[in-house]
Design an enzyme around this catalytic site. Structure first.
Site, PDB file in Angstrom:
ATOM      1  CB  CYS B 102      -0.910  -0.017   1.214  1.00 49.62           C
ATOM      2  SG  CYS B 102      -1.792  -1.572   1.410  1.00 49.62           S
ATOM      3  N   GLY B 106       4.352   7.320  -0.633  1.00 43.82           N
ATOM      4  CA  GLY B 106       5.711   7.012  -1.082  1.00 43.82           C
ATOM      5  C   GLY B 106       6.812   7.205  -0.048  1.00 43.82           C
ATOM      6  N   GLY B 107       6.436   7.580   1.178  1.00 46.74           N
ATOM      7  CA  GLY B 107       7.467   7.751   2.216  1.00 46.74           C
ATOM      8  C   GLY B 107       8.231   6.455   2.440  1.00 46.74           C
ATOM      9  CE  LYS B 108       5.241   3.334   6.825  1.00 49.47           C
ATOM     10  NZ  LYS B 108       4.217   4.381   6.511  1.00 49.47           N
ATOM     11  CD  GLU B 126      -2.387   3.732  -3.165  1.00 44.44           C
ATOM     12  OE1 GLU B 126      -1.534   3.516  -2.290  1.00 44.44           O
ATOM     13  OE2 GLU B 126      -3.602   3.800  -2.927  1.00 44.44           O
ATOM     14  NE  ARG B 131      -3.609   6.498  -0.514  1.00 41.66           N
ATOM     15  CZ  ARG B 131      -3.152   7.000   0.622  1.00 41.66           C
ATOM     16  NH1 ARG B 131      -3.755   8.025   1.169  1.00 41.66           N
ATOM     17  NH2 ARG B 131      -2.099   6.487   1.215  1.00 41.66           N
ATOM     18  CG  ASP B 170       2.171   1.576   6.472  1.00 42.38           C
ATOM     19  OD1 ASP B 170       2.039   1.340   7.676  1.00 42.38           O
ATOM     20  OD2 ASP B 170       2.007   2.710   5.982  1.00 42.38           O
ATOM     21  CG  ASN B 176      -2.628   7.724  16.118  1.00 37.81           C
ATOM     22  OD1 ASN B 176      -2.502   8.899  16.435  1.00 37.81           O
ATOM     23  ND2 ASN B 176      -1.708   7.079  15.399  1.00 37.81           N
ATOM     24  CB  CYS B 221      -0.473   4.957  12.035  1.00 36.65           C
ATOM     25  SG  CYS B 221      -1.687   5.309  10.780  1.00 36.65           S
TER      26      CYS B 221
END
Lengths: 157, 272
Positions: B102, B106-108, B126, B131, B170, B176, B221
């Site tokens: 997922c 693109g950070g990971k 994706e 997105r 992820d 949260n 998260c």
């Protein structure tokens, strides 16, 4: 198309046609392992990737819009460079043209009507433009064609 | 539904908090020391994020960091420090074939590429087309060379016909309270269970496209046990996998985060 773009800056052969992949007008540099993986996935799913390898730029009609990655690859072979001060560097990456006051130095001939790379004083590539008026002129010396801020402006679209 | 009571049962006492923004140095394009010097000159105050390889908390900045030349040139990625740990836990190597299930924004994915020294192959999936814009922009900005991005539902990952060395899942989750205003009012158990069910489907897909002895990092998260510990227990019960480690990070300087690492130990038919 990409070769024509590169030729405006250097005669050196920078990219090999066999390593290029064009997907929906976008041009990518793709190595053998990526190609093999793509082939396996295409066989199983009939899908092609949306993005692959290193993005080099976009072909739109007769114009090629380079990526920063491509400019960085070309950079060591480019002779004509305009170096600007911090203030003008900031304005340039906001899409502005360059006037004589902000120019610290030029490398190469930077002849009129040619394309020149633009760098800041730490040799960071900022983009490229067209040398239009003499450095002594009060008019714009380099018109902005592409700068690294393009990414931010595009992200906001 | 009383969330703070649930958290207390898990050993954490709820307190409102605002995590610090953080960045990850993209060492593919610049040495860490050089970038820190450049940012220091611009009066940007950073603090090394402990337990991350390349993470720094942003203590003070006179202007948005995304407007700096260094950001535009891909020298760093704005990314919560806790989330950086999931990729470090997976620990991909230069020759690995990695699946990022997922992947947006693109950070990971860019972090995986960084640890792989821009070598090997990352297949990034994706589902949502809208997105993908951020994902493509970030791959371009960070000058990533080793990724293939597909608009494919991760549930269909086994149809790719590839067995991967490593997989990062992820998963989409409930998030949260540090990430969304009025989070407690907007969430209920039903929604959490719906997410947990989707996450199980994704875990099952991940299992089927992982090589034997291959490794998987599952992260969310979310702070909710249904999406974390309970899913991990289910995964171990239903599939021949061994959990190598897990970590739950409660919100404080970082956002809340959960991650667990598994190793595939056999085929599904071998599993009792």
């Amino acid at each position: 198309m990409i070769e024509n773009f590169i030729r405006q800056f250097t005669k050196k052969k920078i990219v090999d046609q066999k390593d290029l992949l064009v997907l929906h007008e976008k041009c990518f540099f793709v190595n053998e392992r990526l190609k093999k993986t793509m082939e396996i996935i295409a066989k199983k799913t009939s899908q092609e990737p949306i993005y692959a390898g290193l993005y080099l730029g976009k072909q739109k009609g007769y114009t090629f819009f380079p990526s920063v990655s491509l400019l960085e690859i070309i950079k060591p072979f480019v002779h004509d460079v305009i170096v600007v001060n911090d203030e003008v560097a900031f304005l340039f990456i906001c899409g502005r043209d360059i006037f004589s006051q902000g120019i610290l130095k030029k490398r190469g001939t930077c002849a009129e009507n040619t394309l020149v790379f633009v760098e800041d004083k730490e040799n960071n590539l900022l983009g490229f433009g067209k040398r239009v008026h003499p450095i002594t002129s009060k008019k714009e010396v380099v018109t902005n064609i592409f700068d690294v801020g393009d990414f931010l402006r595009r992200e906001k679209d | 539904m009383n969330f703070s009571e649930r958290y207390a049962d898990l050993g954490w006492h709820y307190k409102p908090c605002t995590p610090l923004h953080a960045l990850r140095v993209n060492t593919l394009l610049i040495e860490e020391k050089k970038l820190l010097e450049k940012l220091k000159k611009k009066n940007i105050i950073l603090e090394k994020a402990e337990h991350t390889k390349y993470g720094h908390f942003i203590q003070k900045t006179p202007f948005p960091l995304s407007s700096t030349l260094e950001y535009l040139k891909g020298y760093f990625f704005l990314q919560d420090a806790a989330t950086q740990k999931a990729v470090e836990l997976l620990n991909p190597h230069a020759q690995d074939l990695v699946l990022d299930m997922c992947s947006s924004p693109g950070g990971k994915t860019t972090h995986l590429a960084q640890l792989m020294q821009n070598k090997g192959v990352i297949v990034a999936l994706e589902l949502k087309r809208e997105r993908m814009i951020a994902l493509k922009n970030n791959l371009e900005r960070c000058q990533i060379r080793n990724s293939l991005v597909y608009n494919i539902n991760s549930k269909d990952a086994p149809s790719l016909g590839i067995l991967f060395d490593k997989i990062l899942l992820d998963a989409p989750c409930s998030g949260n309270f540090t990430q969304e205003k009025d989070w407690f009012q907007k969430r209920n158990l039903e929604g959490i269970q719906r997410n947990a069910s989707l996450q199980r489907e994704l875990l099952a897909s991940a299992f089927h496209c992982l090589k034997n002895e291959g490794e998987l990092v599952y992260s969310t998260c979310s702070l909710e046990p249904e999406e974390n510990e309970e899913n991990c227990a289910w995964f171990q019960k239903e599939f021949p996998v061994k959990m190598l480690s897990f970590e739950r990070i409660w919100p404080d300087k970082t956002t809340g985060f959960f991650m667990a690492k598994f190793k595939k130990t056999g085929k599904i038919n071998d599993h009792p």
